[in-house]
Design a protein around this motif. Sequence first.
Motif, PDB file in Angstrom:
ATOM      1  N   ARG A  76     -57.418  22.400  33.053  1.00 54.02           N
ATOM      2  CA  ARG A  76     -57.368  23.140  34.314  1.00 54.02           C
ATOM      3  C   ARG A  76     -55.964  23.077  34.920  1.00 54.02           C
ATOM      4  N   ARG A  77     -55.300  21.920  34.793  1.00 54.26           N
ATOM      5  CA  ARG A  77     -53.948  21.798  35.317  1.00 54.26           C
ATOM      6  C   ARG A  77     -52.978  22.691  34.553  1.00 54.26           C
ATOM      7  N   GLN A  78     -53.228  22.906  33.256  1.00 55.68           N
ATOM      8  CA  GLN A  78     -52.361  23.792  32.480  1.00 55.68           C
ATOM      9  C   GLN A  78     -52.506  25.248  32.901  1.00 55.68           C
ATOM     10  N   ARG A  79     -53.540  25.563  33.658  1.00 58.61           N
ATOM     11  CA  ARG A  79     -53.732  26.925  34.158  1.00 58.61           C
ATOM     12  C   ARG A  79     -52.911  27.176  35.416  1.00 58.61           C
ATOM     13  N   MET A  80     -52.090  26.187  35.802  1.00 55.09           N
ATOM     14  CA  MET A  80     -51.221  26.348  36.964  1.00 55.09           C
ATOM     15  C   MET A  80     -49.790  26.051  36.551  1.00 55.09           C
ATOM     16  N   GLY A  81     -48.880  26.968  36.875  1.00 54.27           N
ATOM     17  CA  GLY A  81     -47.468  26.758  36.609  1.00 54.27           C
ATOM     18  C   GLY A  81     -46.801  26.174  37.844  1.00 54.27           C
ATOM     19  N   TYR A  82     -45.854  25.255  37.634  1.00 54.22           N
ATOM     20  CA  TYR A  82     -45.235  24.524  38.745  1.00 54.22           C
ATOM     21  C   TYR A  82     -43.722  24.684  38.657  1.00 54.22           C
ATOM     22  N   VAL A  83     -43.116  25.118  39.753  1.00 57.54           N
ATOM     23  CA  VAL A  83     -41.669  25.335  39.808  1.00 57.54           C
ATOM     24  C   VAL A  83     -41.096  24.523  40.958  1.00 57.54           C
ATOM     25  N   VAL A  84     -40.059  23.727  40.674  1.00 58.51           N
ATOM     26  CA  VAL A  84     -39.433  22.910  41.708  1.00 58.51           C
ATOM     27  C   VAL A  84     -38.004  23.388  41.949  1.00 58.51           C
ATOM     28  N   GLN A  85     -37.408  22.892  43.024  1.00 57.50           N
ATOM     29  CA  GLN A  85     -36.036  23.260  43.360  1.00 57.50           C
ATOM     30  C   GLN A  85     -35.098  22.856  42.230  1.00 57.50           C
ATOM     31  N   GLY A  86     -34.235  23.786  41.840  1.00 61.02           N
ATOM     32  CA  GLY A  86     -33.275  23.516  40.773  1.00 61.02           C
ATOM     33  C   GLY A  86     -33.837  23.715  39.382  1.00 61.02           C
ATOM     34  N   GLY A  87     -35.122  24.011  39.278  1.00 60.60           N
ATOM     35  CA  GLY A  87     -35.736  24.251  37.977  1.00 60.60           C
ATOM     36  C   GLY A  87     -36.348  23.020  37.342  1.00 60.60           C
ATOM     37  N   GLY A  88     -35.817  21.808  37.669  1.00 56.37           N
ATOM     38  CA  GLY A  88     -36.357  20.580  37.096  1.00 56.37           C
ATOM     39  C   GLY A  88     -36.285  20.546  35.583  1.00 56.37           C
ATOM     40  N   LEU A  89     -35.164  21.034  35.025  1.00 62.82           N
ATOM     41  CA  LEU A  89     -35.054  21.174  33.576  1.00 62.82           C
ATOM     42  C   LEU A  89     -34.635  19.860  32.909  1.00 62.82           C
ATOM     43  N   PHE A  90     -35.060  19.676  31.642  1.00 65.85           N
ATOM     44  CA  PHE A  90     -34.637  18.528  30.854  1.00 65.85           C
ATOM     45  C   PHE A  90     -33.214  18.777  30.357  1.00 65.85           C
ATOM     46  N   PRO A  91     -32.257  17.898  30.707  1.00 64.11           N
ATOM     47  CA  PRO A  91     -30.847  18.182  30.391  1.00 64.11           C
ATOM     48  C   PRO A  91     -30.524  18.170  28.902  1.00 64.11           C
ATOM     49  N   HIS A  92     -31.343  17.483  28.077  1.00 66.83           N
ATOM     50  CA  HIS A  92     -31.052  17.365  26.650  1.00 66.83           C
ATOM     51  C   HIS A  92     -31.617  18.516  25.830  1.00 66.83           C
ATOM     52  N   LEU A  93     -32.340  19.445  26.503  1.00 69.90           N
ATOM     53  CA  LEU A  93     -32.904  20.600  25.810  1.00 69.90           C
ATOM     54  C   LEU A  93     -32.200  21.869  26.256  1.00 69.90           C
ATOM     55  N   SER A  94     -32.060  22.814  25.349  1.00 72.34           N
ATOM     56  CA  SER A  94     -31.527  24.123  25.723  1.00 72.34           C
ATOM     57  C   SER A  94     -32.495  24.817  26.662  1.00 72.34           C
ATOM     58  N   ALA A  95     -32.063  25.930  27.240  1.00 72.15           N
ATOM     59  CA  ALA A  95     -32.949  26.690  28.126  1.00 72.15           C
ATOM     60  C   ALA A  95     -34.214  27.104  27.386  1.00 72.15           C
ATOM     61  N   SER A  96     -34.059  27.634  26.168  1.00 70.95           N
ATOM     62  CA  SER A  96     -35.238  28.045  25.399  1.00 70.95           C
ATOM     63  C   SER A  96     -36.100  26.845  25.036  1.00 70.95           C
ATOM     64  N   GLY A  97     -35.461  25.698  24.749  1.00 70.73           N
ATOM     65  CA  GLY A  97     -36.212  24.487  24.446  1.00 70.73           C
ATOM     66  C   GLY A  97     -37.041  24.017  25.622  1.00 70.73           C
ATOM     67  N   ASN A  98     -36.494  24.139  26.838  1.00 65.03           N
ATOM     68  CA  ASN A  98     -37.242  23.799  28.046  1.00 65.03           C
ATOM     69  C   ASN A  98     -38.449  24.717  28.221  1.00 65.03           C
ATOM     70  N   VAL A  99     -38.224  26.006  28.038  1.00 64.99           N
ATOM     71  CA  VAL A  99     -39.286  26.990  28.276  1.00 64.99           C
ATOM     72  C   VAL A  99     -40.430  26.815  27.279  1.00 64.99           C
ATOM     73  N   THR A 100     -40.098  26.531  26.034  1.00 62.35           N
ATOM     74  CA  THR A 100     -41.105  26.550  24.962  1.00 62.35           C
ATOM     75  C   THR A 100     -41.667  25.176  24.621  1.00 62.35           C
TER      76      THR A 100
END
Length: 251
Positions: A76-100
Amino acid sequence: MTSPAIELRAVVKRHGGTTALGPIDLAVATARTLVLIGPSGAGKTTALRLMMGLARPDAGEVLVGGEPLRADDLVRRQRMGYVVQGGGLFPHLSASGNVTLVARHLGWDEARIGRRLGALAALVQLPEEALRRFPGELSGGQAQRVGLMRALMLDPDALLLDEPLGALDPMTRSELQEDLRRAFDELGKTVVLVTHDLAEAVFFAHRLVLLGDGRILQDGTSAELLGAPADPLVARFVKAHRTLDRSGRAP
């Protein structure tokens, strides 16, 4: 009668001996954009975290699609997408790596991942070459677009955004506001957005909920909030945002 997409029923959340939120009742309609607004410490992020299942209420219950949200309810939690300020991206992954990342963990094949990645990049208007960059190589606006793509990768029913544009410069923020609203309209998803900026709230919201000291002070349209504040704190909050007239338009 259709159940709300997300619902808080008599919810209370405490931090130590302090009540951060509640008791409140709040129902989020399906395929509409609700904006939670209010000053710092009002309980906006706490409410969003409860909806997402990242925090548990001390009293009351959170329902998603009419069913109680449990701490271990990962589907059920996977049915909700969560976006935080700044994107909250993992710095060691590329943009596509973060998304996928999660899609790969769930075993999606490369063709499906590629189709979804391309569709989302087009939706948020992110150049393809930016997908190969790492977070430290992205502009603030690009990082936020990648964060939105990551939240949308699994095609969630609802999208929850916590001050997603707060760290951006005014020009980038304005451009991304336009793109986000267009994306919300295209997708037709349930959206809950947290902001302290009244002009931004009016721009996005079908419905505004103003919180103060963990309570709902006013719940309705922007015209109602601007034209008939229901509480002295609401009036003070509106007065502090001098760029809006009573119709919700910038002068």
